[in-house]
Design an enzyme around this catalytic site. Structure first.
Site, short mmCIF file in Angstrom:
data_model
loop_
_atom_site.label_atom_id
_atom_site.label_comp_id
_atom_site.label_asym_id
_atom_site.label_seq_id
_atom_site.Cartn_x
_atom_site.Cartn_y
_atom_site.Cartn_z
N TYR A 346 0.84 -1.20 0.00
CA TYR A 346 0.00 0.00 0.00
C TYR A 346 0.88 1.25 0.00
CZ TYR A 346 -4.36 2.50 0.52
OH TYR A 346 -5.46 3.29 0.27
N GLU A 381 -5.17 6.30 5.68
CA GLU A 381 -5.38 5.04 4.95
C GLU A 381 -4.37 3.98 5.39
OE1 GLU A 381 -4.78 6.03 0.68
OE2 GLU A 381 -3.99 7.87 1.50
N LYS A 442 -1.40 -1.45 -13.89
CA LYS A 442 -2.01 -1.27 -12.57
C LYS A 442 -3.48 -1.66 -12.58
CE LYS A 442 -3.27 0.97 -8.71
NZ LYS A 442 -2.88 0.14 -7.59
P1 IOT Z 1 -3.59 -1.24 -4.67
O1 IOT Z 1 -2.33 -0.59 -5.07
O2 IOT Z 1 -4.30 -2.05 -5.66
O3 IOT Z 1 -3.42 -2.13 -3.37
C1 IOT Z 1 -2.70 -1.70 -2.27
C2 IOT Z 1 -2.08 -2.92 -1.60
O4 IOT Z 1 -3.13 -3.75 -1.06
C3 IOT Z 1 -1.33 -3.85 -2.52
O5 IOT Z 1 0.00 -3.42 -2.76
C4 IOT Z 1 -1.38 -5.16 -1.77
O6 IOT Z 1 -0.43 -5.21 -0.72
C5 IOT Z 1 -2.78 -5.12 -1.18
N1 IOT Z 1 -3.73 -5.80 -2.07
C6 IOT Z 1 -4.38 -5.27 -3.13
N2 IOT Z 1 -5.19 -6.17 -3.72
C7 IOT Z 1 -5.06 -7.31 -3.00
C8 IOT Z 1 -5.63 -8.62 -3.08
N3 IOT Z 1 -6.51 -8.94 -4.03
N4 IOT Z 1 -5.24 -9.56 -2.19
C9 IOT Z 1 -4.35 -9.26 -1.22
N5 IOT Z 1 -3.79 -8.04 -1.09
C10 IOT Z 1 -4.13 -7.07 -1.95
C11 IOT Z 1 -5.25 2.11 -3.88
C12 IOT Z 1 -5.10 0.92 -4.70
O7 IOT Z 1 -5.42 0.89 -5.86
O8 IOT Z 1 -4.53 -0.13 -4.06
N6 IOT Z 1 -4.11 2.42 -3.07
C13 IOT Z 1 -3.12 3.35 -3.56
C14 IOT Z 1 -3.25 4.78 -3.10
C15 IOT Z 1 -4.56 5.30 -2.69
C16 IOT Z 1 -4.69 6.75 -3.00
N7 IOT Z 1 -4.48 7.52 -1.85
C17 IOT Z 1 -4.10 8.82 -1.86
N8 IOT Z 1 -3.96 9.46 -3.00
N9 IOT Z 1 -3.90 9.40 -0.73
C18 IOT Z 1 -1.74 2.92 -3.09
O9 IOT Z 1 -0.83 3.72 -3.21
O10 IOT Z 1 -1.57 1.82 -2.63
MG MG Z 2 -0.51 -0.43 -5.58
#
Ligand code: IOT
Ligand code: MG
Length: 530
Positions: A346, A381, A442
């Site tokens: 994240y 977050e 992504k």
């Molecule tokens: P994304 O980057 O898809 O997911 C964040 C983390 O959640 C992943 O790196 C992983 O560790 C976990 N994760 C995601 N999907 C799964 C899954 N299916 N199973 C297990 N673990 C998973 C949004 C996003 O698209 O998340 N997060 C952004 C930022 C948010 C925007 N915030 C902001 N502008 N202040 C990020 O940077 O992670």
């Molecule tokens: Mg990510």
């Protein structure tokens, strides 16, 4: 055969001794009275009363942690969270701390180097330091506000907590270095990278920064930047892993890189979630098999993901529906796992601009990243309560201070290069991952798990027209926040159907066609059935 849940017998709960606190700091020299019954922490764990000179209240501790009183008496520091790169920190400060804990290290840094000592700390923490002299206390956050810290002034005393729902009271004193908390008048959140000096009764409050995101951009060669990134990210992962730790793995490059680097130092468990609507299991399995992990797949019902809403809002204590939507699938997954130290990918997308994959202009990308970074410390977050509600301790290597310093100091031309987004990260870990993972496009967590569409479908069933879904999500999150933060209703006790109906009717976001039929407020899904 990949088991579908993490088996409890391989789990070693591991995390910092203090996971949350709510305390009252008195005016100089006065020990405040005990606060009655324990506050409504969402973070789970043994809740212990604590008292030291000038501080009294409650702390949530890790399952096997000692009561924090002894450490508080020795150090004068109440620390929620943990430090990273401890050896280098100690080497930089010199001398010997009084004990082995991170609270001892913070105390040592403060006593030896004063403000300069606090500017050295790289960790994920919020701390109250009983500073001595005419100051009641110092409130200190890490560079990113990684552990939210709230304060409310009350007739010469200060109530301080790691969850806003634990606080009340406001005597209107200005508190620099803080921001108002949404929908919680009188409760203020300490900004990230900030030290707030709480003085005695009449003195003004002062604050000063402990870190700022770099404003310059480096001209270091692209391939050198990639090598350096791999080095600092490897350090960030190495200093965060622990016995029984697991990586939540989506199969994208962000969590794939964390997994590959963790696998250089241990055999991590990896956990991936999907729903009956969508999953990224094949992508996650490709990473797990490539680097060799103990891999687990968890398939949730998409209804469980939308039902995680009160937990997500109560944990992050925010009203930003977009961010809450990102948290839903993770929160739903965390509810299913036994207590674990979790590493995530994240936050990688924020300094790398990964959420703006359509952006083709480095000029705009640099501005967007700079603007997002300025607000990120109060979005919560990455709060430890997201996970802490189920006994986990989750930590985020991309928000290590050295990783952030490097990424934020790179020009957007290293992030968007040859038509590839997040280029520098992909180049950094290309040799560690399957090629398909390193250059995978992504897919947001809300997209890959189908949770975005499931939440939309739930709202549509409540009569929300397609063009009002975004506004409806915002209204529902605000109503939910009022329940679980302002009114302190436990997420398990929130009637989600009733909450949807109230939020949607009061904001007239349900379908006017249905309202015209004269249906009374109530779950529209029932009113329209048949
Ligand atoms: P994304 O980057 O898809 O997911 C964040 C983390 O959640 C992943 O790196 C992983 O560790 C976990 N994760 C995601 N999907 C799964 C899954 N299916 N199973 C297990 N673990 C998973 C949004 C996003 O698209 O998340 N997060 C952004 C930022 C948010 C925007 N915030 C902001 N502008 N202040 C990020 O940077 O992670
Ligand atoms: Mg990510």
């Amino acid at each position: 055969m990949i088991p579908d849940v993490a088996t409890p017998d391989v789990v070693t709960p591991d995390g910092p001794p203090v996971r949350g606190f709510a305390v009252t700091v008195g005016d100089s020299g006065t020990a405040p009275a005990a606060g009655g019954c324990a506050p409504a922490f969402l973070t789970t764990g043994p809740v212990r009363e604590i008292a030291g000179a000038g501080l009294r209240g409650w702390a949530v501790t890790g399952p096997d942690a000692a009561a924090p009183d002894a450490a508080l008496a020795r150090t004068g520091v109440l620390l929620c969270g943990e430090l990273y790169h401890r050896d280098r920190l100690l080497d930089t400060i010199g001398g010997e701390p009084d004990g082995d804990s991170d609270a001892d290290l913070v105390a040592h840094a403060w006593r030896t180097l004063g403000r300069g000592g606090l500017r050295l700390l790289n960790g994920r923490f919020a701390a109250v330091i009983l500073a001595g002299g005419d100051r009641a206390a110092l409130l200190v956050t890490d560079h990113a506000g990684g552990v939210p810290l709230f304060v409310a002034a009350d007739r010469g005393r200060w109530h301080v907590a790691t969850e806003a729902k634990c606080l009340r009271g406001d005597d209107g004193r200005p508190v620099p270095g803080t921001r108002p908390t949404p929908r919680r008048p009188g409760v203020r959140q300490v900004r990230g990278a900030t030290a707030v000096e709480l003085p005695g009764v009449a003195e003004p409050v002062r604050s000063w920064p402990t870190w700022t995101p770099p404003q310059h951009r480096s001209t270091v060669a692209a391939d050198v930047a990639a090598v350096r990134l791999r080095g600092v990210l490897d350090d960030a992962v190495r200093t965060r892993i622990g016995p029984g730790c697991a990586v939540v793995l989506s199969g994208g490059v962000d969590s794939g890189a964390v997994t590959a680097l963790a696998a250089r130092h241990t055999t991590p468990r990896t956990i991936t979630m999907g729903t009956e609507v969508a999953d990224e299991f094949a992508a996650a399995r490709a990473v797990a098999e490539h680097v060799g992990t103990d891999h687990h797949e968890v398939r949730l019902r998409s209804a469980d993901v939308t039902a995680a809403l009160p937990w997500a809002v109560a944990a992050a204590e925010i009203v930003d529906a977009e961010v809450v939507e990102y948290l839903l699938p993770l929160v739903a997954l965390y509810r299913r796992l036994p207590p674990t130290r979790l590493l995530t990918g994240y936050g990688a997308d924020i300094p790398l601009g990964g959420m703006h994959r359509q952006e083709r202009s480095p000029t705009t990308l640099d501005e967007t990243i700079t603007a997002e970074i300025a607000e990120v410390d109060v979005l919560n977050e990455m709060s430890p309560v997201v996970g802490g509600f189920a006994g986990h301790w989750a930590t985020h290597p991309y928000w290590d201070r050295e990783v952030l310093d490097l990424l934020l100091g790179l020009p957007a031309t290293r992030k968007l290069r040859d038509g590839t987004d997040k280029w520098v990260l992909r180049a950094a870990v290309a040799a560690d991952l399957p090629a398909a993972t390193a250059y995978r496009a992504k897919l947001g967590v809300h997209e890959g798990s189908g949770s975005q569409s499931a939440w939309t479908a739930a709202l549509r069933e409540h009569g929300v027209p397609a063009d009002a879904v975004a506004a409806a999500k915002t209204a529902v999150v605000a109503a939910c926040h009022d329940e679980v933060v302002a009114r302190r209703v436990h997420p398990a006790d929130v009637d989600l159907d009733a909450l949807y109906s109230t939020a949607l009717y009061s904001t007239a976001l349900h379908s006017t066609a249905l309202a015209g039929l004269g249906t009374v407020p109530g779950p529209l899904v029932e009113a329209t059935a048949g």
